[in-house]
Scaffold this active site. Structure first.
Site, PDB file in Angstrom:
ATOM      1  N   TYR A  93       0.374  -1.888   7.136  1.00 10.92           N
ATOM      2  CA  TYR A  93       0.730  -2.304   5.784  1.00 10.92           C
ATOM      3  C   TYR A  93       2.161  -2.804   5.815  1.00 10.92           C
ATOM      4  O   TYR A  93       3.120  -2.026   5.772  1.00 10.92           O
ATOM      5  CB  TYR A  93       0.579  -1.131   4.813  1.00 10.92           C
ATOM      6  CG  TYR A  93       1.050  -1.428   3.406  1.00 10.92           C
ATOM      7  CD1 TYR A  93       0.291  -2.233   2.563  1.00 10.92           C
ATOM      8  CD2 TYR A  93       2.250  -0.911   2.923  1.00 10.92           C
ATOM      9  CE1 TYR A  93       0.723  -2.511   1.267  1.00 10.92           C
ATOM     10  CE2 TYR A  93       2.682  -1.174   1.633  1.00 10.92           C
ATOM     11  CZ  TYR A  93       1.919  -1.977   0.818  1.00 10.92           C
ATOM     12  OH  TYR A  93       2.337  -2.252  -0.457  1.00 10.92           O
TER      13      TYR A  93
ATOM     14  N   TYR B 135      -5.715  -9.644   0.539  1.00 11.36           N
ATOM     15  CA  TYR B 135      -4.839  -8.472   0.439  1.00 11.36           C
ATOM     16  C   TYR B 135      -5.676  -7.227   0.165  1.00 11.36           C
ATOM     17  O   TYR B 135      -6.425  -7.159  -0.822  1.00 11.36           O
ATOM     18  CB  TYR B 135      -3.830  -8.690  -0.680  1.00 11.36           C
ATOM     19  CG  TYR B 135      -2.615  -7.804  -0.621  1.00 11.36           C
ATOM     20  CD1 TYR B 135      -1.463  -8.242   0.020  1.00 11.36           C
ATOM     21  CD2 TYR B 135      -2.590  -6.563  -1.228  1.00 11.36           C
ATOM     22  CE1 TYR B 135      -0.317  -7.449   0.058  1.00 11.36           C
ATOM     23  CE2 TYR B 135      -1.461  -5.765  -1.205  1.00 11.36           C
ATOM     24  CZ  TYR B 135      -0.320  -6.211  -0.559  1.00 11.36           C
ATOM     25  OH  TYR B 135       0.804  -5.421  -0.528  1.00 11.36           O
TER      26      TYR B 135
END
Length: 390
Positions: A345, A294
């Site tokens: 994102y 991430y």
């Protein structure tokens, strides 16, 4: 191996386009992604009896069911803590199908996070919540720590001080991600690689974080179909087994501002997740063919490399300085879709989809023979992770 390992599989992935202005509602984005994932799996809305999403998603399960044409739901669940929920949605889906509660569960996330509500901006509503989260934010907002970048900058500065990492080391994550995005036609930054010089010359957002240390703000949606291992054998796609799935919240945990710990230069909740993943799967960091870590902010990628056991404490800077270490053919190919810095994102859900593509052998930046992939969810918050295998 133990527990959930190998009892459920991902059989479908679907996505909308990724943009800065989708021009359509968040519900429509969710429905498009779910329909695409079902088509990928060779299933129909009538086959679905479970839905899982984030508490932050504006699309409630029954609305998605109506929009897609799912007649009945036997299971529905939501996970808190923003991006930290990504892999946990798959864990919830896997638990449901492995336990016989549901047959076909779809995890989804969809939003207009650039053209609509932008998570990276100051949001006074957070501190005005009449709940414990509002009380937590009340300790940081009066001091100017009112954005995710500002909160992460504090941790990044401490990490640099403690271990000698530099802004250039953070930049190497951004450069690798953008190199992969540049060859991914679905990435927002397709055809737009960057250099380390570009990273260093980008403006500061919250020192030491440059603009190119921060993920995009994106519009789009992702959906992922999970079924039991037995059901997966009869479907259209090669099953991707969920070898491990874990969540973690560590001592003195806050949301993006866990400043009351003795060590700020690490992510103990990710270490907790990693330990569970290795125990459940029977695999180790060195067994991973690639990783999707991430990457909402680059410093947290270096910390994850250490917390997950790919290198020792303070050694991630040396790991990423190896030429090509994070590229296909390197020591640990990273975020081969371009990550949240380069592709989009979507709260980490697009990273799970990339892990599936790698095991299927269909990634645009394919790691030869990839069959064991680590995926992590949001950092700075209670988090989650997956080990996917072929």
């Amino acid at each position: 191996m133990s527990g959930l390992s190998g009892k459920a599989a991902i059989v479908g992935i679907g996505a909308t386009d990724f943009s800065k202005d989708s021009g359509r509602s968040e519900l429509r984005l969710a429905a498009e992604a779910v329909n695409a994932a079902l088509a990928d799996a060779g299933l129909t809305p009538a086959d679905v009896d479970g839905l899982v999403s984030f508490t932050m998603d504006t699309n409630i399960e029954i609305a998605v069911a109506r929009a897609v044409g799912i007649p009945e739901l036997k299971f529905f669940s939501r996970i808190h803590y923003g991006g930290g929920a990504a892999c946990a949605t798959i864990q919830q889906a896997a638990l449901a199908v492995a336990g016989g509660v549901a047959d076909v569960v779809v995890a989804y996330r969809a939003f207009n996070e650039r053209s609509g509500h932008r998570f990276g901006q100051v949001d006074s509503g957070l501190v005005n919540q009449v709940n414990s989260s509002g009380a937590d934010y009340a300790f940081s907002y009066p001091h100017g720590l009112s954005t995710p970048a500002g909160s992460v900058a504090m941790m990044a500065r401490r990490y640099m001080h403690q271990y000698g990492a530099t802004s250039e080391d953070f930049g190497r994550i951004a450069v690798a991600d953008r190199k992969h995005a540049a060859t991914n036609p679905n990435a927002f930054f397709y055809g737009k690689p960057i250099t380390l010089e570009d990273h260093q010359n980008s403006r500061f957002i919250a020192e030491p974080l440059h603009l190119l240390d921060c993920c995009q703000e994106s519009d789009g949606g992702i959906a992922i179909v999970v079924v039991s291992a037995e059901r997966a054998k009869d479907l259209k796609q090669k099953p991707v087994s969920i070898a491990a799935a874990a969540q973690g919240s560590a001592k003195d945990q806050y949301t993006m501002m866990s400043y009351y710990r003795p060590d700020l230069a690490c992510i103990p909740e990710m270490e907790l997740v990693g330990n569970q993943l290795w125990e459940q799967s029977g695999l180790r960091p060195q067994d991973m063919d690639m990783a999707v870590l991430y990457d909402h902010f680059t410093p947290y990628v270096l910390m994850q490399l250490e917390d997950l056991g790919f290198c020792g404490r303070g050694e991630a800077k040396d790991f990423v300085r190896q030429p090509g270490a994070l590229e296909v053919g390197g020591a640990l190919p990273l975020n081969t879709h371009g990550g949240q810095l380069g592709e989009a994102y979507i709260h980490g859900m697009n990273g799970i989809a990339e892990g599936v593509r790698q095991i299927r052998g269909t990634s645009v930046n394919q790691v030869p023979g990839a069959q064991q992939v680590l995926v992590t969810a949001g950092t700075g918050v209670p988090t989650s992770g997956l080990v996917l295998t072929g």
